[in-house]
Design a protein around this motif. Structure first.
Motif, PDB file in Angstrom:
ATOM      1  N   GLY A   9       0.562  -1.267  -0.227  1.00 16.73           N
ATOM      2  CA  GLY A   9      -0.432  -0.128   0.237  1.00 16.73           C
ATOM      3  C   GLY A   9       1.469   0.747   0.101  1.00 16.73           C
ATOM      4  N   ARG A  10       1.818   1.435   0.850  1.00 15.79           N
ATOM      5  CA  ARG A  10       3.170   2.633   0.833  1.00 15.79           C
ATOM      6  C   ARG A  10       3.285   2.870  -0.755  1.00 15.79           C
ATOM      7  NH1 ARG A  10       3.576   0.637   6.149  1.00 15.79           N
ATOM      8  NH2 ARG A  10       5.547  -0.897   5.512  1.00 15.79           N
ATOM      9  N   ARG A  11       3.964   1.455  -0.981  1.00 14.15           N
ATOM     10  CA  ARG A  11       4.650   1.819  -2.836  1.00 14.15           C
ATOM     11  C   ARG A  11       3.537   2.368  -3.775  1.00 14.15           C
ATOM     12  NH1 ARG A  11       7.545  -3.761  -2.422  1.00 14.15           N
ATOM     13  NH2 ARG A  11       8.231  -2.977  -0.858  1.00 14.15           N
ATOM     14  N   ALA A  12       2.401   1.556  -2.970  1.00 14.28           N
ATOM     15  CA  ALA A  12       1.186   2.034  -4.613  1.00 14.28           C
ATOM     16  C   ALA A  12       1.101   3.569  -4.813  1.00 14.28           C
ATOM     17  CB  ALA A  12       0.333   1.351  -4.458  1.00 14.28           C
ATOM     18  N   SER A  13       0.657   4.000  -2.928  1.00 18.98           N
ATOM     19  CA  SER A  13       0.565   5.619  -2.171  1.00 18.98           C
ATOM     20  C   SER A  13       0.788   6.412  -2.989  1.00 18.98           C
ATOM     21  CB  SER A  13       0.268   5.368  -1.040  1.00 18.98           C
ATOM     22  OG  SER A  13       1.101   5.151  -0.383  1.00 18.98           O
ATOM     23  N   GLU A  14       2.765   6.325  -3.220  1.00 16.61           N
ATOM     24  CA  GLU A  14       3.714   6.817  -3.041  1.00 16.61           C
ATOM     25  C   GLU A  14       3.965   7.166  -4.880  1.00 16.61           C
ATOM     26  OE1 GLU A  14       7.043   5.217  -1.069  1.00 16.61           O
ATOM     27  OE2 GLU A  14       6.947   5.908   0.579  1.00 16.61           O
TER      28      GLU A  14
ATOM     29  N   VAL B  78      -8.094   5.561  -4.464  1.00 18.28           N
ATOM     30  CA  VAL B  78      -8.121   4.419  -6.012  1.00 18.28           C
ATOM     31  C   VAL B  78      -7.430   3.537  -5.098  1.00 18.28           C
ATOM     32  CG1 VAL B  78      -7.232   4.551  -7.717  1.00 18.28           C
ATOM     33  CG2 VAL B  78      -8.320   6.491  -6.966  1.00 18.28           C
ATOM     34  N   VAL B  79      -5.727   4.008  -4.602  1.00 23.97           N
ATOM     35  CA  VAL B  79      -5.309   2.866  -4.550  1.00 23.97           C
ATOM     36  C   VAL B  79      -5.498   1.814  -3.123  1.00 23.97           C
ATOM     37  CG1 VAL B  79      -2.673   2.635  -2.649  1.00 23.97           C
ATOM     38  CG2 VAL B  79      -3.110   4.658  -4.041  1.00 23.97           C
TER      39      VAL B  79
ATOM     40  N   SER C 260      -0.036  12.768  -5.576  1.00 28.13           N
ATOM     41  CA  SER C 260       0.145  13.724  -6.269  1.00 28.13           C
ATOM     42  C   SER C 260       1.556  14.254  -5.123  1.00 28.13           C
ATOM     43  CB  SER C 260      -0.488  15.025  -5.505  1.00 28.13           C
ATOM     44  OG  SER C 260      -1.702  14.545  -6.545  1.00 28.13           O
ATOM     45  N   ALA C 261       3.064  14.658  -5.317  1.00 31.58           N
ATOM     46  CA  ALA C 261       3.822  15.036  -5.561  1.00 31.58           C
ATOM     47  C   ALA C 261       3.414  16.081  -3.869  1.00 31.58           C
ATOM     48  CB  ALA C 261       5.341  16.108  -6.072  1.00 31.58           C
ATOM     49  N   GLY C 262       3.962  15.903  -2.758  1.00 30.90           N
ATOM     50  CA  GLY C 262       3.994  17.168  -2.215  1.00 30.90           C
ATOM     51  C   GLY C 262       2.883  16.861  -0.809  1.00 30.90           C
ATOM     52  N   CYS C 263       2.001  15.623  -1.408  1.00 27.96           N
ATOM     53  CA  CYS C 263       0.059  15.234  -0.905  1.00 27.96           C
ATOM     54  C   CYS C 263       1.559  14.664   0.766  1.00 27.96           C
ATOM     55  CB  CYS C 263       0.417  14.490  -1.131  1.00 27.96           C
ATOM     56  SG  CYS C 263      -1.256  14.612  -2.287  1.00 27.96           S
ATOM     57  N   LEU C 264       0.801  14.334   1.538  1.00 29.80           N
ATOM     58  CA  LEU C 264       0.640  14.324   3.077  1.00 29.80           C
ATOM     59  C   LEU C 264       1.304  13.247   3.424  1.00 29.80           C
ATOM     60  CD1 LEU C 264      -2.992  15.068   4.747  1.00 29.80           C
ATOM     61  CD2 LEU C 264      -0.258  16.881   4.649  1.00 29.80           C
ATOM     62  N   ARG C 265       2.039  12.696   4.865  1.00 31.51           N
ATOM     63  CA  ARG C 265       2.815  11.236   4.562  1.00 31.51           C
ATOM     64  C   ARG C 265       1.888  10.703   5.694  1.00 31.51           C
ATOM     65  NH1 ARG C 265       8.112  13.873   5.590  1.00 31.51           N
ATOM     66  NH2 ARG C 265       7.675  13.021   7.761  1.00 31.51           N
ATOM     67  N   PRO C 266       1.535   9.545   5.499  1.00 31.23           N
ATOM     68  CA  PRO C 266       0.620   8.860   6.750  1.00 31.23           C
ATOM     69  C   PRO C 266       0.933   8.984   8.079  1.00 31.23           C
ATOM     70  CG  PRO C 266       1.953   6.954   5.289  1.00 31.23           C
ATOM     71  CD  PRO C 266       2.571   9.116   4.959  1.00 31.23           C
TER      72      PRO C 266
ATOM     73  N   VAL D  95      -6.605  16.519   3.773  1.00 29.38           N
ATOM     74  CA  VAL D  95      -7.071  16.293   3.749  1.00 29.38           C
ATOM     75  C   VAL D  95      -8.241  14.480   2.881  1.00 29.38           C
ATOM     76  CG1 VAL D  95      -8.650  13.929   6.095  1.00 29.38           C
ATOM     77  CG2 VAL D  95      -6.797  16.212   6.242  1.00 29.38           C
ATOM     78  N   ALA D  96      -9.278  15.657   2.802  1.00 22.84           N
ATOM     79  CA  ALA D  96     -10.472  15.221   1.451  1.00 22.84           C
ATOM     80  C   ALA D  96      -9.732  14.356   0.465  1.00 22.84           C
ATOM     81  CB  ALA D  96     -11.267  16.005   1.463  1.00 22.84           C
ATOM     82  N   GLN D  97      -8.700  15.914  -0.187  1.00 20.49           N
ATOM     83  CA  GLN D  97      -7.757  15.531  -1.094  1.00 20.49           C
ATOM     84  C   GLN D  97      -6.848  14.046  -1.575  1.00 20.49           C
ATOM     85  OE1 GLN D  97      -4.848  18.656  -3.264  1.00 20.49           O
ATOM     86  NE2 GLN D  97      -4.303  17.001  -4.278  1.00 20.49           N
ATOM     87  N   THR D  98      -6.222  14.040  -0.254  1.00 20.28           N
ATOM     88  CA  THR D  98      -5.341  13.132  -0.728  1.00 20.28           C
ATOM     89  C   THR D  98      -5.726  12.025  -0.208  1.00 20.28           C
ATOM     90  OG1 THR D  98      -3.727  14.451   0.827  1.00 20.28           O
ATOM     91  CG2 THR D  98      -3.497  11.627   1.343  1.00 20.28           C
ATOM     92  N   PHE D  99      -6.949  11.574   1.021  1.00 22.03           N
ATOM     93  CA  PHE D  99      -8.286  10.566   0.749  1.00 22.03           C
ATOM     94  C   PHE D  99      -8.367  10.062   0.012  1.00 22.03           C
ATOM     95  CE2 PHE D  99      -9.090  10.982   5.930  1.00 22.03           C
ATOM     96  CZ  PHE D  99      -8.021  10.033   6.048  1.00 22.03           C
TER      97      PHE D  99
END
Length: 172
Positions: free
Chosen positions: A27-32, A119-120, A36-42, A110-114
């Motif tokens: 999941g980490r690999r797929a989400s990275e 999708v992941v 988008s670049a600059g998005c929030l880390r877990p 938060v809404a954008q990253t979620f």
């Protein structure tokens, strides 16, 4: 489904943690790769979601809620404040404390990253039905919530030090 033994223990050879770890790495690999670049880390996501769900909190209360040492909480909050996703202000009742609050930009992030993570997750858990995914979410949430009081009472510097790997029990 895993067979259980007495006291809710999972049968030999059906340990859950290796599966969770494996799924987390995938999941980490797929989400990275897809977020988008600059998005929030877990860790950012968890902190912002916590503030979004529970409202403003003291900086001190965030440590146990996030299972982080106070010095790590400060670093995390500094990163979020630099991006204008949170605000910190002095508590009028006690000027030694800081109140941490989610900003409108933080809610939007938060809404954008979620949305991107959904999708992941859809790909990662495509073998599960919607009901099974909901049940898995509920069970994992319950497990995390059950650990919160133990980790909050932990006097060790790192929450991992509260776990007793030798006998599988938690110490506090």
């Amino acid at each position: 489904m895993a067979q259980t033994t007495t006291a809710g223990q999972v049968a030999e050879g059906q340990q859950i943690l290796p599966l969770i770890d494996h799924l987390a790495r995938i999941g980490r690999r797929a989400s990275e790769a897809s977020v988008s670049a600059g998005c929030l880390r877990p860790r950012h996501m968890i902190a912002l979601r916590l503030l979004g769900e529970h409202g403003p909190m003291t900086q001190h209360a965030l440590g146990p809620a996030l299972s982080l040492d106070p010095s790590n909480v400060v670093g995390l909050l500094n990163e979020l404040e630099e991006r204008e996703l949170i605000t910190r202000r002095r508590d009028p009742a006690d000027r030694r404390r800081h109140i941490v609050e989610l900003t409108a930009a933080g809610s939007g992030e938060v809404a954008q990253t979620f949305s991107q993570l959904r999708v992941v997750e859809d790909q990662l858990f495509k073998a599960l039905t919607a009901d099974e995914r909901a049940a898995l979410y509920g069970m994992l949430s319950r497990a995390v919530e059950a650990l919160a009081p133990v980790l909050a009472d932990c006097t060790a510097h790192e929450p991992d030090d509260c776990l007793g790997p030798a006998d599988g029990t938690l110490s506090g």
